[in-house]
Write a protein that holds these residues in place. Structure first.
Motif, PDB file in Angstrom:
ATOM      1  N   MET A 147       0.815  -1.211   0.000  1.00 18.25           N
ATOM      2  CA  MET A 147       0.000   0.000   0.000  1.00 18.25           C
ATOM      3  C   MET A 147       0.852   1.268   0.000  1.00 18.25           C
ATOM      4  O   MET A 147       0.322   2.375   0.048  1.00 18.25           O
ATOM      5  CB  MET A 147      -0.950  -0.016   1.200  1.00 18.25           C
ATOM      6  N   SER A 148       2.180   1.094  -0.037  1.00 16.40           N
ATOM      7  CA  SER A 148       3.077   2.249  -0.094  1.00 16.40           C
ATOM      8  C   SER A 148       4.396   1.810  -0.711  1.00 16.40           C
ATOM      9  O   SER A 148       4.751   0.625  -0.662  1.00 16.40           O
ATOM     10  CB  SER A 148       3.342   2.801   1.317  1.00 16.40           C
ATOM     11  N   PRO A 149       5.145   2.744  -1.297  1.00 18.43           N
ATOM     12  CA  PRO A 149       6.479   2.401  -1.792  1.00 18.43           C
ATOM     13  C   PRO A 149       7.379   1.828  -0.695  1.00 18.43           C
ATOM     14  O   PRO A 149       8.172   0.922  -0.952  1.00 18.43           O
ATOM     15  CB  PRO A 149       7.013   3.732  -2.324  1.00 18.43           C
ATOM     16  N   TYR A 150       7.264   2.343   0.529  1.00 18.51           N
ATOM     17  CA  TYR A 150       8.044   1.780   1.633  1.00 18.51           C
ATOM     18  C   TYR A 150       7.752   0.288   1.787  1.00 18.51           C
ATOM     19  O   TYR A 150       8.661  -0.545   1.835  1.00 18.51           O
ATOM     20  CB  TYR A 150       7.745   2.504   2.943  1.00 18.51           C
ATOM     21  N   GLY A 151       6.470  -0.062   1.887  1.00 18.00           N
ATOM     22  CA  GLY A 151       6.092  -1.463   2.012  1.00 18.00           C
ATOM     23  C   GLY A 151       6.582  -2.285   0.835  1.00 18.00           C
ATOM     24  O   GLY A 151       7.020  -3.433   1.002  1.00 18.00           O
ATOM     25  N   ASN A 152       6.536  -1.703  -0.342  1.00 15.48           N
ATOM     26  CA  ASN A 152       6.991  -2.413  -1.539  1.00 15.48           C
ATOM     27  C   ASN A 152       8.489  -2.696  -1.482  1.00 15.48           C
ATOM     28  O   ASN A 152       8.949  -3.758  -1.902  1.00 15.48           O
ATOM     29  CB  ASN A 152       6.646  -1.604  -2.793  1.00 15.48           C
ATOM     30  N   THR A 153       9.281  -1.748  -0.943  1.00 13.41           N
ATOM     31  CA  THR A 153      10.730  -1.988  -0.837  1.00 13.41           C
ATOM     32  C   THR A 153      11.017  -3.156   0.098  1.00 13.41           C
ATOM     33  O   THR A 153      11.986  -3.901  -0.107  1.00 13.41           O
ATOM     34  CB  THR A 153      11.506  -0.749  -0.348  1.00 13.41           C
ATOM     35  N   LYS A 154      10.191  -3.340   1.122  1.00 11.54           N
ATOM     36  CA  LYS A 154      10.394  -4.470   2.031  1.00 11.54           C
ATOM     37  C   LYS A 154      10.009  -5.788   1.348  1.00 11.54           C
ATOM     38  O   LYS A 154      10.686  -6.809   1.517  1.00 11.54           O
ATOM     39  CB  LYS A 154       9.599  -4.266   3.318  1.00 11.54           C
ATOM     40  N   GLN A 155       8.930  -5.768   0.574  1.00 10.11           N
ATOM     41  CA  GLN A 155       8.562  -6.975  -0.183  1.00 10.11           C
ATOM     42  C   GLN A 155       9.654  -7.339  -1.182  1.00 10.11           C
ATOM     43  O   GLN A 155      10.075  -8.501  -1.268  1.00 10.11           O
ATOM     44  CB  GLN A 155       7.241  -6.746  -0.934  1.00 10.11           C
ATOM     45  N   ILE A 156      10.104  -6.364  -1.944  1.00 12.92           N
ATOM     46  CA  ILE A 156      11.142  -6.605  -2.948  1.00 12.92           C
ATOM     47  C   ILE A 156      12.424  -7.070  -2.266  1.00 12.92           C
ATOM     48  O   ILE A 156      13.102  -7.987  -2.739  1.00 12.92           O
ATOM     49  CB  ILE A 156      11.394  -5.332  -3.779  1.00 12.92           C
ATOM     50  N   GLY A 157      12.755  -6.453  -1.144  1.00 19.39           N
ATOM     51  CA  GLY A 157      13.949  -6.826  -0.399  1.00 19.39           C
ATOM     52  C   GLY A 157      13.914  -8.286   0.019  1.00 19.39           C
ATOM     53  O   GLY A 157      14.907  -9.018  -0.126  1.00 19.39           O
ATOM     54  N   GLU A 158      12.778  -8.717   0.546  1.00 18.62           N
ATOM     55  CA  GLU A 158      12.634 -10.124   0.932  1.00 18.62           C
ATOM     56  C   GLU A 158      12.823 -11.050  -0.274  1.00 18.62           C
ATOM     57  O   GLU A 158      13.505 -12.079  -0.184  1.00 18.62           O
ATOM     58  CB  GLU A 158      11.260 -10.363   1.556  1.00 18.62           C
ATOM     59  N   GLU A 159      12.229 -10.683  -1.404  1.00 18.28           N
ATOM     60  CA  GLU A 159      12.337 -11.513  -2.611  1.00 18.28           C
ATOM     61  C   GLU A 159      13.789 -11.607  -3.080  1.00 18.28           C
ATOM     62  O   GLU A 159      14.258 -12.685  -3.484  1.00 18.28           O
ATOM     63  CB  GLU A 159      11.457 -10.924  -3.723  1.00 18.28           C
ATOM     64  N   ILE A 160      14.508 -10.500  -3.016  1.00 13.87           N
ATOM     65  CA  ILE A 160      15.920 -10.494  -3.423  1.00 13.87           C
ATOM     66  C   ILE A 160      16.719 -11.434  -2.528  1.00 13.87           C
ATOM     67  O   ILE A 160      17.533 -12.242  -3.016  1.00 13.87           O
ATOM     68  CB  ILE A 160      16.495  -9.055  -3.351  1.00 13.87           C
ATOM     69  N   ILE A 161      16.515 -11.352  -1.231  1.00 12.03           N
ATOM     70  CA  ILE A 161      17.257 -12.193  -0.285  1.00 12.03           C
ATOM     71  C   ILE A 161      16.976 -13.678  -0.532  1.00 12.03           C
ATOM     72  O   ILE A 161      17.887 -14.506  -0.545  1.00 12.03           O
ATOM     73  CB  ILE A 161      16.910 -11.800   1.166  1.00 12.03           C
ATOM     74  N   ILE A 162      15.707 -14.018  -0.747  1.00 13.14           N
ATOM     75  CA  ILE A 162      15.338 -15.413  -1.008  1.00 13.14           C
ATOM     76  C   ILE A 162      16.022 -15.930  -2.270  1.00 13.14           C
ATOM     77  O   ILE A 162      16.570 -17.032  -2.301  1.00 13.14           O
ATOM     78  CB  ILE A 162      13.800 -15.541  -1.110  1.00 13.14           C
ATOM     79  N   ASP A 163      16.022 -15.108  -3.319  1.00 15.58           N
ATOM     80  CA  ASP A 163      16.654 -15.516  -4.581  1.00 15.58           C
ATOM     81  C   ASP A 163      18.165 -15.685  -4.427  1.00 15.58           C
ATOM     82  O   ASP A 163      18.756 -16.632  -4.957  1.00 15.58           O
ATOM     83  CB  ASP A 163      16.350 -14.493  -5.679  1.00 15.58           C
ATOM     84  N   VAL A 164      18.800 -14.766  -3.700  1.00 13.48           N
ATOM     85  CA  VAL A 164      20.253 -14.839  -3.509  1.00 13.48           C
ATOM     86  C   VAL A 164      20.633 -16.049  -2.661  1.00 13.48           C
ATOM     87  O   VAL A 164      21.616 -16.748  -2.942  1.00 13.48           O
ATOM     88  CB  VAL A 164      20.777 -13.532  -2.869  1.00 13.48           C
ATOM     89  N   ALA A 165      19.854 -16.322  -1.618  1.00 13.90           N
ATOM     90  CA  ALA A 165      20.160 -17.449  -0.726  1.00 13.90           C
ATOM     91  C   ALA A 165      20.116 -18.790  -1.458  1.00 13.90           C
ATOM     92  O   ALA A 165      20.855 -19.720  -1.123  1.00 13.90           O
ATOM     93  CB  ALA A 165      19.187 -17.451   0.458  1.00 13.90           C
TER      94      ALA A 165
END
Length: 338
Positions: A147-165
């Motif tokens: 519901m906000s760009p801030y929230g979206n950065t946290k979602q994207i951040g989680e996805e990046i970490i999962i992919d890298v791991a």
């Protein structure tokens, strides 16, 4: 063991540095001082008797991040707080949030994936759930469109970490926390936003001390008992201790999956008006506020199911809403010399 804490002079970061040093870890703080002060180190030293290493560094500078990890080759873990974090500001200035929150994460992970072993704790947020269908929110709840760009950065951040791991030596724990408030009981460190506070409790304490005229309560027509938004307010010291326990889980190789997720909250929702009443109780003074229109990006209600963190991490909160508000007020009155 040597632990890097990015954003370690910020609100949650500084309290986590204290808990890490109390547990015997050597801490290296990275901070660009964009929303913090080097004076926070004095508070950390006053509490722990130990001086953390401090590197002034902007994580958006890829070459500087590379140089840092070439200098500190013996890092055992990274706790990543450094990010812009205000919902309202992110709606007004989305590119700032995408640049700061995403690029810094990428540059950190690019260095960590070079290591034979890398332990990473990510400061995530309950905003990844958007407006959840059911309360309390557990870790299996759907991650909805932000519901906000801030929230979206946290979602994207989680996805990046999962992919890298999946393709590297990185092991990570994503800590989705709800609304951190309060200050260290010593009143040596606390929340000290630069400029007008973006979060509820520091705005309340600054209003109580006379720095602000009144609080704007954004909407009183939400589908809640008193019409104001409900959040799960967790004492920052409880939150900091959870980071240490999550880190120890990785260091001791107790994690079952490469990336694990935990909610951190109290399990109790409190409305904006209830927080105001708590402040009036602990400060013993009336509080000025005005009801105004709703604010874009705010969800109606969010509070945590903490069962997983309680059972798997062995962590639970110890402080009440009144405890947290009282510590925030003690901090505010100390720094204003009142």
């Amino acid at each position: 063991m040597k632990i890097v804490v990015t954003g370690g002079l910020g609100f949650i970061g500084s309290h986590t540095v204290v808990e890490l040093q109390n547990e015997g870890y050597e801490v290296v703080i990275i901070d660009n001082l964009s929303n913090s002060s080097e004076d926070v180190i004095k508070g950390i030293v006053a509490i722990t008797g130990k001086t953390p290493i401090f590197e002034k560094l902007d994580l958006r500078d890829k070459s500087s991040v590379k140089v840092f990890f070439e200098k500190y080759t013996d890092i055992n873990g990274v706790i990543h707080f450094a990010a812009s974090k205000a919902v309202g500001e992110s709606v007004k200035n989305p590119l700032l949030y995408y640049e700061n929150n995403i690029s810094s994460l990428i540059y950190l992970l690019q260095e960590l994936e070079k290591k034979e072993e890398a332990n990473f704790i990510f400061s995530s947020s309950c905003t990844v759930y958007g407006q959840a269908d059911n309360m309390p929110i557990d870790e299996n709840a759907s991650v909805k469109p932000a519901m906000s760009p801030y929230g979206n950065t946290k979602q994207i951040g989680e996805e990046i970490i999962i992919d890298v791991a999946k393709v590297s030596s990185v092991n990570a724990i994503l800590l989705r926390y709800f609304n951190p408030i309060g200050a260290h009981p010593s009143a040596e460190i606390g929340e000290l936003p630069i400029g007008v506070p973006q979060n509820l409790v520091p705005f309340i304490t600054q209003t109580g001390i006379g720095l602000r005229k009144e609080l704007m309560v954004y909407g009183d027509n939400y589908d809640t008992p008193d019409g104001t938004c409900i959040r799960d307010y967790i004492h920052v010291v409880d939150l900091a201790k959870a980071h240490v326990m999550a880190l120890q889980r990785l260091l001791n190789k107790k994690n079952i999956e490469k990336v694990e997720t935990f909610n951190l909250g109290t399990g109790v929702g409190s409305s904006v008006l209830e927080v105001i009443k708590s402040f009036e109780k602990v400060s013993d003074k009336p509080f000025p506020f005005q009801i105004v229109a709703r604010r874009e990006g705010d969800v109606t209600m969010a509070y945590a199911s903490t069962d997983k963190a309680n059972q798997v991490l062995g962590w639970k909160t110890e402080s009440s809403l009144d405890d947290a508000i009282e510590s925030a007020w003690k901090w505010e009155t100390k720094i204003r010399n009142k």
